[in-house]
Structures are given as C-alpha cells and as structure tokens.
Design a protein around this motif. Structure first.
Motif, short mmCIF file in Angstrom:
data_model
loop_
_atom_site.label_atom_id
_atom_site.label_comp_id
_atom_site.label_asym_id
_atom_site.label_seq_id
_atom_site.Cartn_x
_atom_site.Cartn_y
_atom_site.Cartn_z
N GLN A 8 38.63 25.30 29.96
CA GLN A 8 38.09 24.34 30.94
C GLN A 8 36.91 23.57 30.36
O GLN A 8 36.78 22.37 30.58
N ALA A 9 36.04 24.26 29.64
CA ALA A 9 34.89 23.58 29.02
C ALA A 9 35.38 22.56 27.99
O ALA A 9 34.87 21.42 27.95
N ALA A 10 36.37 22.93 27.19
CA ALA A 10 36.89 22.02 26.17
C ALA A 10 37.58 20.81 26.82
O ALA A 10 37.41 19.68 26.36
N GLN A 11 38.32 21.05 27.88
CA GLN A 11 39.01 19.96 28.57
C GLN A 11 38.04 18.99 29.23
O GLN A 11 38.33 17.82 29.39
N ALA A 12 36.88 19.49 29.60
CA ALA A 12 35.86 18.65 30.22
C ALA A 12 35.02 17.94 29.16
O ALA A 12 34.07 17.21 29.50
N GLY A 13 35.33 18.17 27.89
CA GLY A 13 34.60 17.52 26.81
C GLY A 13 33.34 18.25 26.40
O GLY A 13 32.58 17.74 25.57
N GLY A 14 33.12 19.42 26.92
CA GLY A 14 31.91 20.18 26.57
C GLY A 14 32.24 21.29 25.59
O GLY A 14 33.35 21.40 25.08
N SER A 15 31.25 22.10 25.35
CA SER A 15 31.46 23.27 24.49
C SER A 15 31.29 24.51 25.35
O SER A 15 30.66 24.49 26.40
N PHE A 16 31.86 25.58 24.89
CA PHE A 16 31.81 26.84 25.64
C PHE A 16 30.85 27.79 24.96
O PHE A 16 30.96 28.06 23.77
N SER A 17 29.92 28.27 25.72
CA SER A 17 29.01 29.30 25.26
C SER A 17 29.15 30.47 26.24
O SER A 17 28.80 30.33 27.41
N MET A 18 29.68 31.55 25.75
CA MET A 18 29.94 32.68 26.64
C MET A 18 28.62 33.22 27.18
O MET A 18 27.69 33.49 26.41
N PRO A 19 28.53 33.38 28.50
CA PRO A 19 27.31 33.96 29.09
C PRO A 19 27.03 35.36 28.52
O PRO A 19 27.97 36.10 28.19
N LEU A 20 25.78 35.70 28.42
CA LEU A 20 25.38 36.99 27.86
C LEU A 20 26.02 38.16 28.61
O LEU A 20 26.48 39.12 28.00
N GLY A 21 26.07 38.07 29.93
CA GLY A 21 26.68 39.14 30.72
C GLY A 21 28.15 39.33 30.38
O GLY A 21 28.64 40.47 30.29
N TRP A 22 28.87 38.23 30.19
CA TRP A 22 30.29 38.33 29.80
C TRP A 22 30.43 38.97 28.43
O TRP A 22 31.30 39.81 28.21
#
Length: 157
Positions: free
Chosen positions: A78-92
């Motif tokens: 979803q982040a990539a499709q929105a043109g952004g980058s994905f940074s996994m939250p620390l909790g995840w």
C-alpha cells in the motif's frame, strides 16, 4: 481496514490465543495437577496431551507467521502504491522478531524434546520421560514469557 485484513487479523489473534493460552493452561494448571500422579501415569498423560497440543500449536504457528507476513507485506504494498516508502513500525518489528524466536523454540520442543518424551514412554523409561518433560517445561516457560511480551507489544504499540 478491509474485510480480508480484518479476517486475517482475527485468524492471527485466534492462533495467538491457542498458542499462548495453551501454554498458560499447560504450565500453570495441567502440570501442577499432574504432579500428584505416579510417574508412569504422569509421563503418559503429558505425552498424550502434548501430542495433541503440539499438533494444534503447529497449525497456530503457521497461521501466525503467514498472517503476520501477509499483513506486513500488505502495508508495504500500500505504501509503494501510494508512491511512498514503507518503514515498518518498531512494534511490528518487535512482534515479528519475537514471533520468529518463539517459532524456533516451538520447533525445538516439537522436533527435539518431544520425540525424546515419546521414546521414553515407548520404552517405559519414566526417569528419561521426566527429564524430557523438564526440558519441555523450561522452554515452554521461556516461550510463555516471550508470548506475553509479544502481546504487550501488540497492545501498547
């Protein structure tokens, strides 16, 4: 959150409940009650219970890992499709690492320690069965702590 995500999250949580809840039951209720039995009965009872429990937990581990990977992958897509980058939250990230460590410990219990228990029961070697159960108990306690920590991370992050 769409219906597929909610369904996978539900399966993820139900599998965690089976896994962690089963460890709580076995460690704090079944094991102490079984201590009153003579060693042959106690070791045979625990072998029978663990045979069933480890089978169920094997399925739960698969569901937890698969649904967790799917949910992380979905967020990254979803982040990539929105043109952004994905940074996994620390909790995840913490949940993922703890889950993998727990799965490895489960594998050790299921594929190294439990076969020792089965062999001891088959040979009517009750001292060896007690030793195998002690090893299983130790690793279940470790996994119970890790599972509780994982649940805390999920709720608090």
């Amino acid at each position: 959150m769409d219906l597929v995500h909610r369904a996978l999250l539900l399966l993820h949580l139900l599998a965690v409940i089976v896994w962690v809840g089963g460890m709580v039951f076995a460690h704090f209720f079944l094991r102490p009650a079984a201590q009153s039995l003579e060693p042959p009965l106690r070791v045979q009872l625990m072998q029978g219970v663990l045979q069933r429990f480890l089978g169920a937990v094997g399925g739960a581990v698969a569901v937890v890992l698969a649904s967790g990977v799917w949910m992380i992958g979905r967020a990254a897509r979803q982040a990539a499709q929105a043109g952004g980058s994905f940074s996994m939250p620390l909790g995840w990230a913490a949940m993922a690492v703890l889950g993998l460590v727990m799965a490895a410990i489960f594998g050790h219990i299921r594929f190294a320690l439990f076969p020792r228990l089965r062999r001891a029961v088959a040979a009517a070697d009750w001292p060896a069965g007690g030793k195998a159960l002690a090893g299983i108990r130790r690793w279940v306690a470790v996994n119970l702590v890790l599972g509780s920590l994982t649940v805390a991370v999920a709720v608090l992050s």
